[in-house]
Design a protein around this motif. Sequence first.
Motif, PDB file in Angstrom:
ATOM      1  N   ARG A  19       0.822  -1.210   0.000  1.00 26.56           N
ATOM      2  CA  ARG A  19       0.000   0.000   0.000  1.00 26.56           C
ATOM      3  C   ARG A  19       0.851   1.252   0.000  1.00 26.56           C
ATOM      4  N   VAL A  41      -8.025   7.914  11.851  1.00 19.69           N
ATOM      5  CA  VAL A  41      -8.839   7.515  13.000  1.00 19.69           C
ATOM      6  C   VAL A  41      -9.816   8.642  13.305  1.00 19.69           C
ATOM      7  N   TYR A  43     -12.564  10.043  16.178  1.00 20.72           N
ATOM      8  CA  TYR A  43     -13.167   9.974  17.512  1.00 20.72           C
ATOM      9  C   TYR A  43     -14.467  10.762  17.486  1.00 20.72           C
ATOM     10  N   PHE A  63      -4.884  -6.679  13.361  1.00 19.97           N
ATOM     11  CA  PHE A  63      -3.797  -5.964  14.033  1.00 19.97           C
ATOM     12  C   PHE A  63      -4.305  -5.275  15.302  1.00 19.97           C
ATOM     13  N   GLY A  70      -9.681   3.906  18.661  1.00 23.65           N
ATOM     14  CA  GLY A  70     -10.667   4.710  17.945  1.00 23.65           C
ATOM     15  C   GLY A  70     -10.974   4.037  16.624  1.00 23.65           C
ATOM     16  N   PRO A  71     -12.212   4.167  16.112  1.00 23.65           N
ATOM     17  CA  PRO A  71     -12.532   3.585  14.806  1.00 23.65           C
ATOM     18  C   PRO A  71     -11.598   4.169  13.739  1.00 23.65           C
ATOM     19  N   GLY A  72     -11.048   3.299  12.912  1.00 22.40           N
ATOM     20  CA  GLY A  72     -10.141   3.802  11.876  1.00 22.40           C
ATOM     21  C   GLY A  72      -9.459   2.677  11.152  1.00 22.40           C
ATOM     22  N   GLY A  73      -8.640   3.055  10.189  1.00 22.73           N
ATOM     23  CA  GLY A  73      -7.905   2.051   9.428  1.00 22.73           C
ATOM     24  C   GLY A  73      -7.133   2.690   8.298  1.00 22.73           C
ATOM     25  N   TYR A 110       3.823   6.218  15.013  1.00 23.43           N
ATOM     26  CA  TYR A 110       4.178   5.139  15.930  1.00 23.43           C
ATOM     27  C   TYR A 110       5.303   4.355  15.289  1.00 23.43           C
ATOM     28  N   LEU A 120       3.506   2.994  11.846  1.00 20.76           N
ATOM     29  CA  LEU A 120       2.532   3.660  10.980  1.00 20.76           C
ATOM     30  C   LEU A 120       2.359   5.114  11.383  1.00 20.76           C
ATOM     31  N   TRP A 162      -1.319  11.287  24.172  1.00 22.34           N
ATOM     32  CA  TRP A 162      -1.784  12.335  23.249  1.00 22.34           C
ATOM     33  C   TRP A 162      -3.313  12.437  23.159  1.00 22.34           C
ATOM     34  N   TYR A 178       8.259   2.569  20.313  1.00 18.20           N
ATOM     35  CA  TYR A 178       8.009   1.419  21.185  1.00 18.20           C
ATOM     36  C   TYR A 178       9.295   0.623  21.407  1.00 18.20           C
TER      37      TYR A 178
HETATM   38  N1  6U4 Z   1      -0.245   2.803  18.199  1.00 16.66           N
HETATM   39  C1  6U4 Z   1      -1.586   2.952  18.051  1.00 16.66           C
HETATM   40  N2  6U4 Z   1      -2.274   3.764  18.906  1.00 16.66           N
HETATM   41  C2  6U4 Z   1      -3.617   3.930  18.793  1.00 16.66           C
HETATM   42  O1  6U4 Z   1      -4.188   4.683  19.601  1.00 16.66           O
HETATM   43  N3  6U4 Z   1      -4.351   3.288  17.843  1.00 16.66           N
HETATM   44  C3  6U4 Z   1      -3.701   2.487  17.004  1.00 16.66           C
HETATM   45  C4  6U4 Z   1      -2.318   2.281  17.064  1.00 16.66           C
HETATM   46  N4  6U4 Z   1      -1.954   1.412  16.060  1.00 16.66           N
HETATM   47  C5  6U4 Z   1      -3.094   1.106  15.416  1.00 16.66           C
HETATM   48  N5  6U4 Z   1      -4.145   1.739  15.978  1.00 16.66           N
HETATM   49  C6  6U4 Z   1      -5.542   1.602  15.559  1.00 16.66           C
HETATM   50  C7  6U4 Z   1      -6.066   2.740  14.791  1.00 16.66           C
HETATM   51  C8  6U4 Z   1      -7.121   2.052  13.906  1.00 16.66           C
HETATM   52  O2  6U4 Z   1      -8.294   1.834  14.658  1.00 16.66           O
HETATM   53  C9  6U4 Z   1      -6.508   0.725  13.606  1.00 16.66           C
HETATM   54  C10 6U4 Z   1      -5.776   0.725  12.271  1.00 16.66           C
HETATM   55  O3  6U4 Z   1      -5.177  -0.491  12.030  1.00 16.66           O
HETATM   56  P1  6U4 Z   1      -5.750  -1.663  11.069  1.00 16.66           P
HETATM   57  O4  6U4 Z   1      -4.539  -2.370  10.607  1.00 16.66           O
HETATM   58  O5  6U4 Z   1      -6.800  -2.409  11.788  1.00 16.66           O
HETATM   59  O6  6U4 Z   1      -6.409  -0.923   9.844  1.00 16.66           O
HETATM   60  P2  6U4 Z   1      -7.581  -1.493   8.911  1.00 16.66           P
HETATM   61  O7  6U4 Z   1      -8.907  -1.388   9.633  1.00 16.66           O
HETATM   62  O8  6U4 Z   1      -7.456  -0.750   7.632  1.00 16.66           O
HETATM   63  O9  6U4 Z   1      -7.262  -2.972   8.705  1.00 16.66           O
HETATM   64  P3  6U4 Z   1      -7.944  -3.883   7.608  1.00 16.66           P
HETATM   65  O10 6U4 Z   1      -9.272  -3.277   7.260  1.00 16.66           O
HETATM   66  O11 6U4 Z   1      -8.059  -5.205   8.311  1.00 16.66           O
HETATM   67  O12 6U4 Z   1      -6.951  -3.859   6.472  1.00 16.66           O
HETATM   68  O13 6U4 Z   1      -5.616   0.471  14.671  1.00 16.66           O
END
Ligand code: 6U4
Length: 193
Positions: A19, A41, A43, A63, A70-73, A110, A120, A162, A178
Amino acid sequence: MKRRAASTRCRRSATTRRRSCSAERVRSARGRRMTLPQVSVCYLLRERGGRTEVLLGRKLRGFGEGYVVGPGGKLEPGESTAEAAARELLEETGFRVETSALEYRGRVTYLFPHRDAWSLESNVFVSRRFGGEQVASDELALEWFDVDEVPFAEMWDDARRWLPGVLAGGRASGTFVYGRDLATVVEAPTPVA
Ligand SMILES: Nc1[nH]c(=O)nc2c1ncn2[C@H]1C[C@H](O)[C@@H](COP(=O)(O)OP(=O)(O)OP(=O)(O)O)O1
């Protein structure tokens, strides 16, 4: 909980490398050139009984399984950070938000020098204006929390450093590094007094 997150992310490393359209090249904490995946992400905030609540969810798979987040990706090819935030919010919660109703609150990085594939960059948004109905998702077990009772002990270790500022109306920035345990932040931006 955190061990399971580790093995899952390993399996996903090939996906994150593919990606590159939504990623930026940076230098890792070990000095190597690396490409960081971008995530967005969002909130959501609402008022209940004179208190402000934020929507979070425990990750049910993939992952970070087990962590409250928080909801996100990840961004999809061609998406803006705001578009990704709105799409992920809809997919994971059922709530709809216009990108114009998203408040951008900054970008946090991070870094996992002992597991580069986990590093990421996260684009942080907040919104109080949303529609739709909350739906059960197989990705996140959703729960509204009073902003003063956010379960930081069940979240990634960076969040407590944060997220309180963001929930209080501020911005987030900087890089959180980390350690070898993949669970503890060992370097963080110096808080502004
Ligand atoms: N160090 C961190 N601190 C934090 O607060 N949230 C984190 C984080 N590392 C990842 N996240 C959260 C943010 C978000 O909700 C999610 C993003 O990771 P994902 O790999 O799950 O993304 P995707 O939902 O796109 O995955 P797929 O849809 O399975 O490809 O993880």
